[in-house]
Design a protein around this motif. Sequence first.
Motif, PDB file in Angstrom:
ATOM      1  N   ALA A 174       0.827  -1.207   0.000  1.00 15.84           N
ATOM      2  CA  ALA A 174       0.000   0.000   0.000  1.00 15.84           C
ATOM      3  C   ALA A 174       0.862   1.259   0.000  1.00 15.84           C
ATOM      4  N   THR A 175       1.979   1.214   0.709  1.00 12.87           N
ATOM      5  CA  THR A 175       2.872   2.375   0.745  1.00 12.87           C
ATOM      6  C   THR A 175       3.490   2.625  -0.621  1.00 12.87           C
ATOM      7  N   LEU A 176       3.890   1.562  -1.309  1.00 11.23           N
ATOM      8  CA  LEU A 176       4.456   1.718  -2.656  1.00 11.23           C
ATOM      9  C   LEU A 176       3.412   2.275  -3.625  1.00 11.23           C
ATOM     10  N   VAL A 177       2.190   1.780  -3.523  1.00 13.42           N
ATOM     11  CA  VAL A 177       1.110   2.299  -4.369  1.00 13.42           C
ATOM     12  C   VAL A 177       0.865   3.775  -4.060  1.00 13.42           C
ATOM     13  N   ALA A 178       0.855   4.134  -2.781  1.00 10.52           N
ATOM     14  CA  ALA A 178       0.620   5.528  -2.387  1.00 10.52           C
ATOM     15  C   ALA A 178       1.757   6.439  -2.839  1.00 10.52           C
ATOM     16  N   MET A 179       2.983   5.936  -2.808  1.00  8.31           N
ATOM     17  CA  MET A 179       4.109   6.739  -3.292  1.00  8.31           C
ATOM     18  C   MET A 179       3.865   7.193  -4.726  1.00  8.31           C
ATOM     19  N   TYR A 180       3.375   6.257  -5.542  1.00  4.20           N
ATOM     20  CA  TYR A 180       3.154   6.598  -6.943  1.00  4.20           C
ATOM     21  C   TYR A 180       1.913   7.467  -7.126  1.00  4.20           C
ATOM     22  N   LEU A 181       0.789   7.030  -6.566  1.00  5.30           N
ATOM     23  CA  LEU A 181      -0.474   7.717  -6.827  1.00  5.30           C
ATOM     24  C   LEU A 181      -0.572   9.073  -6.134  1.00  5.30           C
ATOM     25  N   LEU A 182      -0.085   9.167  -4.916  1.00  5.62           N
ATOM     26  CA  LEU A 182      -0.253  10.402  -4.151  1.00  5.62           C
ATOM     27  C   LEU A 182       0.884  11.399  -4.340  1.00  5.62           C
ATOM     28  N   TYR A 183       2.067  10.920  -4.674  1.00  6.57           N
ATOM     29  CA  TYR A 183       3.209  11.843  -4.694  1.00  6.57           C
ATOM     30  C   TYR A 183       3.904  11.919  -6.049  1.00  6.57           C
ATOM     31  N   LEU A 184       4.274  10.776  -6.612  1.00  5.66           N
ATOM     32  CA  LEU A 184       5.064  10.812  -7.846  1.00  5.66           C
ATOM     33  C   LEU A 184       4.230  11.185  -9.065  1.00  5.66           C
ATOM     34  N   LYS A 185       3.059  10.578  -9.216  1.00  3.56           N
ATOM     35  CA  LYS A 185       2.228  10.833 -10.396  1.00  3.56           C
ATOM     36  C   LYS A 185       1.817  12.296 -10.515  1.00  3.56           C
ATOM     37  N   PRO A 186       1.334  12.961  -9.436  1.00  4.22           N
ATOM     38  CA  PRO A 186       0.946  14.379  -9.590  1.00  4.22           C
ATOM     39  C   PRO A 186       2.123  15.305  -9.866  1.00  4.22           C
ATOM     40  N   ARG A 187       3.349  14.847  -9.633  1.00  7.20           N
ATOM     41  CA  ARG A 187       4.522  15.715  -9.788  1.00  7.20           C
ATOM     42  C   ARG A 187       5.420  15.261 -10.936  1.00  7.20           C
ATOM     43  N   ARG A 188       4.868  14.477 -11.846  1.00  2.00           N
ATOM     44  CA  ARG A 188       5.671  14.010 -12.978  1.00  2.00           C
ATOM     45  C   ARG A 188       6.276  15.186 -13.724  1.00  2.00           C
ATOM     46  N   GLY A 189       7.537  15.031 -14.061  1.00  4.19           N
ATOM     47  CA  GLY A 189       8.227  16.102 -14.762  1.00  4.19           C
ATOM     48  C   GLY A 189       8.972  17.039 -13.845  1.00  4.19           C
ATOM     49  N   THR A 190       8.732  16.966 -12.551  1.00  2.00           N
ATOM     50  CA  THR A 190       9.437  17.808 -11.591  1.00  2.00           C
ATOM     51  C   THR A 190      10.836  17.262 -11.366  1.00  2.00           C
ATOM     52  N   ARG A 191      11.824  18.117 -11.336  1.00  2.00           N
ATOM     53  CA  ARG A 191      13.198  17.681 -11.140  1.00  2.00           C
ATOM     54  C   ARG A 191      13.418  17.259  -9.686  1.00  2.00           C
ATOM     55  N   GLY A 192      14.274  16.274  -9.500  1.00  2.00           N
ATOM     56  CA  GLY A 192      14.660  15.851  -8.157  1.00  2.00           C
ATOM     57  C   GLY A 192      13.610  15.053  -7.418  1.00  2.00           C
ATOM     58  N   LEU A 193      12.702  14.402  -8.166  1.00  2.00           N
ATOM     59  CA  LEU A 193      11.643  13.648  -7.497  1.00  2.00           C
ATOM     60  C   LEU A 193      12.199  12.484  -6.682  1.00  2.00           C
ATOM     61  N   GLY A 194      13.255  11.843  -7.204  1.00  2.00           N
ATOM     62  CA  GLY A 194      13.848  10.724  -6.479  1.00  2.00           C
ATOM     63  C   GLY A 194      14.379  11.145  -5.124  1.00  2.00           C
ATOM     64  N   ASP A 195      15.094  12.272  -5.126  1.00  5.57           N
ATOM     65  CA  ASP A 195      15.611  12.776  -3.851  1.00  5.57           C
ATOM     66  C   ASP A 195      14.474  13.194  -2.929  1.00  5.57           C
ATOM     67  N   ALA A 196      13.420  13.762  -3.505  1.00  5.40           N
ATOM     68  CA  ALA A 196      12.295  14.224  -2.694  1.00  5.40           C
ATOM     69  C   ALA A 196      11.605  13.062  -1.989  1.00  5.40           C
ATOM     70  N   ILE A 197      11.394  11.961  -2.718  1.00  7.32           N
ATOM     71  CA  ILE A 197      10.711  10.829  -2.095  1.00  7.32           C
ATOM     72  C   ILE A 197      11.605  10.161  -1.059  1.00  7.32           C
ATOM     73  N   ALA A 198      12.919  10.167  -1.308  1.00  8.04           N
ATOM     74  CA  ALA A 198      13.850   9.618  -0.317  1.00  8.04           C
ATOM     75  C   ALA A 198      13.828  10.456   0.955  1.00  8.04           C
ATOM     76  N   ASP A 199      13.815  11.781   0.787  1.00 13.96           N
ATOM     77  CA  ASP A 199      13.742  12.655   1.961  1.00 13.96           C
ATOM     78  C   ASP A 199      12.425  12.468   2.702  1.00 13.96           C
ATOM     79  N   LEU A 200      11.344  12.278   1.964  1.00 16.67           N
ATOM     80  CA  LEU A 200      10.036  12.077   2.595  1.00 16.67           C
ATOM     81  C   LEU A 200      10.057  10.829   3.479  1.00 16.67           C
ATOM     82  N   VAL A 201      10.635   9.739   2.948  1.00 20.12           N
ATOM     83  CA  VAL A 201      10.702   8.503   3.732  1.00 20.12           C
ATOM     84  C   VAL A 201      11.589   8.695   4.951  1.00 20.12           C
TER      85      VAL A 201
END
Length: 479
Positions: free
Chosen positions: A302-329
């Motif tokens: 569920a957490t992996l699904v939420a990472m994509y649907l709630l955070y990564l998908k709405p911000r597609r194209g934004t630079r540094g998304l990988g670092d952002a999700i790592a910082d979030l975790v």
Amino acid sequence: MDATALSPHIPLLNTEVSRAFELSTGPLMAVAVSSIVVLLILIIKFKLHAFFALVIISVLTALAAGIAVEEVVDVVVAGFGNTVGNVALLVGFGAVLGRLVEVSGGAQVLADKMLNTFGEKKAPLALGIASIFYAFPIFLDAGFIVMLPIIYTVARRLQGGFMIYVLPSIGAFLMMHALTPPHPGPTAAATVMGADVGLVLVVALLVGIPTWYLCGYRLGLLIAKQYPNMPVPSLLGEPDIRDESERPGLGTVLFCLLFPLLLIFYNTLFSTLEANGTVGADNAAFILSRLIGPTPIALLLATLVAMYLLYLKPRRGTRGLGDAIADLVDNALAPVCSIILITGAGGAFGAVLTETGIGQEIAEGLDGMGLPVILAGFLVAIAIRVAQGSATVAATVAGGIMAPAVAELDLGGLALAAIVVAIVAGAITFSHVNDSGFWLVGRFCGFDTVTTFKTWTVIGTAIGFMSFILSWGVYAIAV
């Protein structure tokens, strides 16, 4: 949160613990009470961190209770490891999922929908009812952590302090975790005593819903009046929304929250079908349920699904998304590490008290006093709960102790189910410093030790006693 067990003795090590000397029941009780008093003094008066205080008192209690010096560290480490092993994955994944719901704006979406539907005055009631549904298949610790961002958001938006919104939810999770299958305590107790799990669920809901309303919701509101300015914790961060259009849709948020519940229900369904012989152990769907249905894996997915649907998908194209999700975790896990350590230390203290045998001796004495069987079961569960902390272990062991006496009465299904509910009601009472849930919920709510006693312990004990009274009423009608 709790580890299940099916025998009267709960082994923590592979071999029986050696004793330097043996103490009778009276001195053992004196050691247990003294250790709890000293622990509270260290935490409340001297402000020693709960993690250090619990470990120190665990070691000293083990020595005072006669556990051999060479065994003390093994007992403490085993209790710590067993508790952390059960809690760490649930809390870790739950915290990340909760933070995703919070920073994505999902909690705000749910809060807005809830307030628009029920109104601001009924927000505490709505949060409590939502918690009842969410708590049905999922463990208290994981479910409560995932619900927290919604509670945080509602409490920040409305007046009245944090307590008025969180206490009804705490009561809901306590009631569901304590009384209703498929949670491990009532399921194990029903199995040990030969009761029909479906009937236990019916009696638990019949007893539990009015109990929650009076002792979880109404009592929670009454207690909250004593804390009108309780601040809202920020353990799960603040919403990170630059534009309202970035908020996820309501359906997306609900899917992310309900996804782990669907996996857990899937596992429960096929486990039941396999136990009944409807499907075989080699059935592909059953094998898959054993892989993806356990609560830790369900929360991971569920957490992996939420990472994509709630955070990564709405911000597609934004630079540094990988670092952002790592910082979030990282930011989600950082504050819960201390909570996990404290919870594990609470488990270590409970393990030491378990190995002293004090709870077992008191329980066996109560069983032999000639009390009505439903009252004896309730009191036996309380004795074991107070002695070692785990509600699941208390329910299971009390069920095992009472099973022979209950079997002699040759009770019908509903009466037997009522006795099971009475026993698990006793197992939720008088939570204190040897209960890992005491520290987990208290710290996530920002409560100090005294406040946790005045809220979590009071509500849990009230739920236990009222559930027992109502279950005795069902028992009286059934027999």
